[in-house]
Scaffold this active site. Sequence first.
Site, PDB file in Angstrom:
ATOM      1  N   LYS A 198     -18.861 -13.912 -87.770  1.00 44.66           N
ATOM      2  CA  LYS A 198     -19.499 -13.254 -86.619  1.00 44.66           C
ATOM      3  C   LYS A 198     -19.762 -11.785 -86.937  1.00 44.66           C
ATOM      4  O   LYS A 198     -20.836 -11.253 -86.637  1.00 44.66           O
ATOM      5  CB  LYS A 198     -18.601 -13.383 -85.374  1.00 44.66           C
ATOM      6  CG  LYS A 198     -18.588 -14.805 -84.829  1.00 44.66           C
ATOM      7  CD  LYS A 198     -17.480 -15.062 -83.831  1.00 44.66           C
ATOM      8  CE  LYS A 198     -17.465 -16.544 -83.444  1.00 44.66           C
ATOM      9  NZ  LYS A 198     -16.347 -16.936 -82.602  1.00 44.66           N
ATOM     10  N   GLN A 227     -11.228 -14.481 -79.361  1.00 42.36           N
ATOM     11  CA  GLN A 227     -11.218 -15.677 -80.214  1.00 42.36           C
ATOM     12  C   GLN A 227     -10.064 -16.598 -79.806  1.00 42.36           C
ATOM     13  O   GLN A 227      -8.911 -16.174 -79.718  1.00 42.36           O
ATOM     14  CB  GLN A 227     -11.072 -15.240 -81.686  1.00 42.36           C
ATOM     15  CG  GLN A 227     -11.194 -16.363 -82.680  1.00 42.36           C
ATOM     16  CD  GLN A 227     -12.598 -16.973 -82.731  1.00 42.36           C
ATOM     17  OE1 GLN A 227     -13.601 -16.266 -82.759  1.00 42.36           O
ATOM     18  NE2 GLN A 227     -12.677 -18.294 -82.717  1.00 42.36           N
ATOM     19  N   ASP A 236     -19.487 -15.326 -74.561  1.00 46.89           N
ATOM     20  CA  ASP A 236     -19.143 -16.725 -74.838  1.00 46.89           C
ATOM     21  C   ASP A 236     -19.573 -17.642 -73.695  1.00 46.89           C
ATOM     22  O   ASP A 236     -19.590 -18.858 -73.844  1.00 46.89           O
ATOM     23  CB  ASP A 236     -17.611 -16.861 -74.989  1.00 46.89           C
ATOM     24  CG  ASP A 236     -17.195 -16.917 -76.454  1.00 46.89           C
ATOM     25  OD1 ASP A 236     -18.048 -17.271 -77.286  1.00 46.89           O
ATOM     26  OD2 ASP A 236     -16.019 -16.624 -76.737  1.00 46.89           O
TER      27      ASP A 236
END
Length: 306
Positions: free
Chosen positions: A52, A96, A119
Site C-alpha cells: 500500500k 490494518q 476502507d
Amino acid sequence: MAQILDGTRVRDDILSELKPRVAALAAKGRPPGLAVVLVGHHPASEIYVRNKVRACRELGIYSESVTPPGSVSTEELLGIVDQLNGRHDIDGILVQLPLPPQVDARRILLAVAPAKDVDGFHPCNVGSLVAGLPGPRACTPAGILELLKRYGIPIAGQRAVVVGRSDIVGKPVALLLLHEHATVTICHSRTPSLAAICREGEILVAAIGRPAMITAEFIRPGATVVDVGMNRIDNRAEAARIFRNSTEKMAAFDKKGSLLVGDVHPLDVAAAAGAYTPVPGGVGPLTIAMLMVNTVVSAERRTGLC
Ligand code: NDP
C-alpha cells in the site's frame, strides 16, 4: 475459450487515471495523505502495508505508517486514531486488520472519522452503501465492480450468485451488484444445494476462503466467475491434486514451496466459464487500486475539488 479478466491491467489503468488527479491536488496545495496503522508484527499484514505504501509513493500520495507495539491497548489506539482524525494533511486512515486480541477492534473501526474511512468499513459508510448514497465503498468489492464494468460484462438483469457473506467482501459485493440491477443470491456455509444454486449464476462470485472449492459442477457454462479467494497451498500432495499433476505448476511449487490458489478450481473455471478472474492477477491487484481511488476522492472532497 474463456476470457481472462486481467486485474493487473485494470489496476494499471486505474492508477494511471489517478495520476493527474493527484497532481491537481498537489498543485492546489498538498498531495492526498494516507495513514496506515499497523499494530505489532504480523508478516502477512506487513507485506500488505508495504504494498500500500509503495502504491502511494508511485502515485505521489503522501503516506505515513504508524506502528504501535503489539501490546498496545484499546485506549492508546483510540488516541492514535483520534490524532489522525484531526490531522489536516491526512485524508484516509486505514487500520490494518487483524488487531491483537486485547484490542477492541469494533471500537477502533467506529472511531475512524467516516469521511476518512478509506476502507469503507465504518457503519456510516456501510449504511450509505445499503441506501445507495455516495461514500467510500469497501475496496475489494468496489474493485470487482470496476473490473466487470471495464470488461463490459453485463450486470443489469443478470442472475448473480455470491458465495460468502463477510462484511468485507460477500455482503458489500452483493449490494453493489444489486445496485447495478442484478438479481442477487447470497450463499454461505449453511446453504443447502450450493452447487445447484451456483449453477444458476450468470455471474458467480466466490469469497469463501476454501481452496479450489468451486469445481465444474458449480459453474454455469459460459458464466462470468469472479474468484476472490487467496489461499496459499504449501502441501505438495494438495497442490498436485488441485492442479492434476500439471508439470508446469508442480515445477513452480517445487521452486517456491507453495502456490496461491483461489476459491474456484483453476482448471475447471478455465474450461467452463465464459470469463473469469485468475488467481493471482485477478481481483487481488484491484484492492489496492481502489484504496488509492478512495484516498484521492477523500482528498478531493476535503479540499473542495469535487
Ligand atoms: P470470511 O472467512 O470472513 O468469510 C467466508 C465466507 O465464506 C463466510 O460467509 C462463510 O459462511 C462462507 N463459507 C465458508 N465455508 C463455506 C462453505 N463450505 N460453503 C459455503 N460457504 C462457505 O472470508 P473473507 O470474506 O474475508 O475472504 C474470503 C476469501 O477472499 C479469502 O480467501 C480471503 O483471503 C480472500 N480475500 C481476498 C482479498 C483480495 O484482495 N483478493 C481481500 C479480502 C479477502 P458463514 O458466514 O456461514 O461462516
